[in-house]
Design a protein around this motif. Sequence first.
Motif, mmCIF file in Angstrom:
data_model
loop_
_atom_site.group_PDB
_atom_site.id
_atom_site.type_symbol
_atom_site.label_atom_id
_atom_site.label_comp_id
_atom_site.label_asym_id
_atom_site.label_seq_id
_atom_site.Cartn_x
_atom_site.Cartn_y
_atom_site.Cartn_z
ATOM 1 N N MET C 58 0.834 -1.212 0.000
ATOM 2 C CA MET C 58 0.000 0.000 0.000
ATOM 3 C C MET C 58 0.870 1.263 0.000
ATOM 4 O O MET C 58 0.591 2.225 -0.709
ATOM 5 C CB MET C 58 -0.923 -0.006 1.220
ATOM 6 N N GLU C 61 2.508 1.725 -3.340
ATOM 7 C CA GLU C 61 1.572 2.147 -4.393
ATOM 8 C C GLU C 61 0.859 3.458 -4.051
ATOM 9 O O GLU C 61 -0.131 3.801 -4.698
ATOM 10 C CB GLU C 61 0.538 1.027 -4.607
ATOM 11 N N ASP C 62 1.326 4.171 -3.034
ATOM 12 C CA ASP C 62 0.743 5.470 -2.662
ATOM 13 C C ASP C 62 -0.756 5.397 -2.405
ATOM 14 O O ASP C 62 -1.507 6.307 -2.793
ATOM 15 C CB ASP C 62 1.006 6.521 -3.754
ATOM 16 N N VAL C 63 -1.185 4.335 -1.749
ATOM 17 C CA VAL C 63 -2.604 4.212 -1.393
ATOM 18 C C VAL C 63 -2.954 5.337 -0.394
ATOM 19 O O VAL C 63 -2.100 5.782 0.386
ATOM 20 C CB VAL C 63 -2.873 2.810 -0.781
ATOM 21 N N TYR C 64 -4.173 5.772 -0.454
ATOM 22 C CA TYR C 64 -4.628 6.899 0.380
ATOM 23 C C TYR C 64 -4.387 6.619 1.864
ATOM 24 O O TYR C 64 -4.740 5.546 2.383
ATOM 25 C CB TYR C 64 -6.126 7.134 0.106
#
Lengths: 123, 123, 123, 123
Positions: C58, C61-64
């Motif tokens: 996460m 992948e620069d997840v919020y």
Amino acid sequence: MTTTETDETSEAAEAAEAGLSAPAPHSPQGPHGYSSHKDAHLKRLRRIEGQIRGLQRMVEEDVYCIDVLTQVSASTKGLQSFALQLLEEHLRHCVAAAAAEGGPEIDDKVAEATAAIARLLRT
Amino acid sequence: MTTTETDETSEAAEAAEAGLSAPAPHSPQGPHGYSSHKDAHLKRLRRIEGQIRGLQRMVEEDVYCIDVLTQVSASTKGLQSFALQLLEEHLRHCVAAAAAEGGPEIDDKVAEATAAIARLLRT
Amino acid sequence: MTTTETDETSEAAEAAEAGLSAPAPHSPQGPHGYSSHKDAHLKRLRRIEGQIRGLQRMVEEDVYCIDVLTQVSASTKGLQSFALQLLEEHLRHCVAAAAAEGGPEIDDKVAEATAAIARLLRT
Amino acid sequence: MTTTETDETSEAAEAAEAGLSAPAPHSPQGPHGYSSHKDAHLKRLRRIEGQIRGLQRMVEEDVYCIDVLTQVSASTKGLQSFALQLLEEHLRHCVAAAAAEGGPEIDDKVAEATAAIARLLRT
């Protein structure tokens, strides 16, 4: 910070509060493990009650939010210390007594204590 | 369980307590975000104070340890709900105001809020 | 949310993970209470390990941020469930055994368990 | 204690782990506040993953329950430190950006952040 009740472990606060304490109730040893520490528990709870009243004064006087939150943390910590003390006495007396007696009651006692610990952890 | 204060969200307790409330202080809007919810905060804190007094009665009456611990969890939960409400108002008003103004103050405000959250998490 | 590991209690994840499990170690009953649940503990810990790897993906992948925090809460909850299970077995076996034997060891065991609970509460 | 991963802040562990780290991903600045600390976050998460694997070894080797619980507390503490770091960056970037822009989005952002904090507090 307008109250002096934040520092839950302050010796001065403790001494002051001891002076205000009601005479020790001469209760006979009760049925539960924590009875022998009743005075210490009541003193601790009175201090937490004072912290909660301190929080009310802080809100009334528009004290800065972060300082209010610091006092909340101190009160929560006081409650948790009380809970841990109670839990230790419960394990030492009630749970150990069930274990010493043998029989199936120990499983219920342990499950009950674990559920109480889970409630403390999840708040 | 000898008290009726355990259920922190009880509608009945809430109504009863509202009846006992002091008249709302007609304070002007204070400097902090939480001022507009002052009455709700005071009401919540008075209920927590009642729970702490309930704990003292439980200890005095030798109520079973596990029931005392359940009441402690309810009080801690009440304090945490209060803290979260205060924190939300703080973020919405104080932190957002610093961000809207621009300038370096926002970093201090965010660091201060994070430190307060850390204290809440670690108690 | 890019991973499927968030839901710590997901039956599907559990089944999938069971399929991946190493053959159960045919260890003899060890000295501690938790040994009899060793396979369940290892399965649970492998799931938590998967959640931690999911957190790394996460972040990569620069997840919020908020979705990452949700996954952190799920992992922490998994660790706490593991701790509570272990603690229950410890109380049932080690602490109860000390109580059944009699003698002074029970006090040390209870103090040690309470200190462990305090560490769990304060993280 | 059979592992060396308990001390989450150990300099030695940090250095060792840094040596094992994959080359830093040369990702462009991502959309979220935490992207600039991506490497530090990944390093921290890899250390926590190592702690979880350490827990599995401890269970396999029948390490004393209390020592396992100490390692659980260290892992939970590591996850909370990660969460607090992420939260601080989120407040500094996403929440502050919404506040600087003005408009109604700030309320949603603050409510969302508060809900995430509540989830962290209640696990």
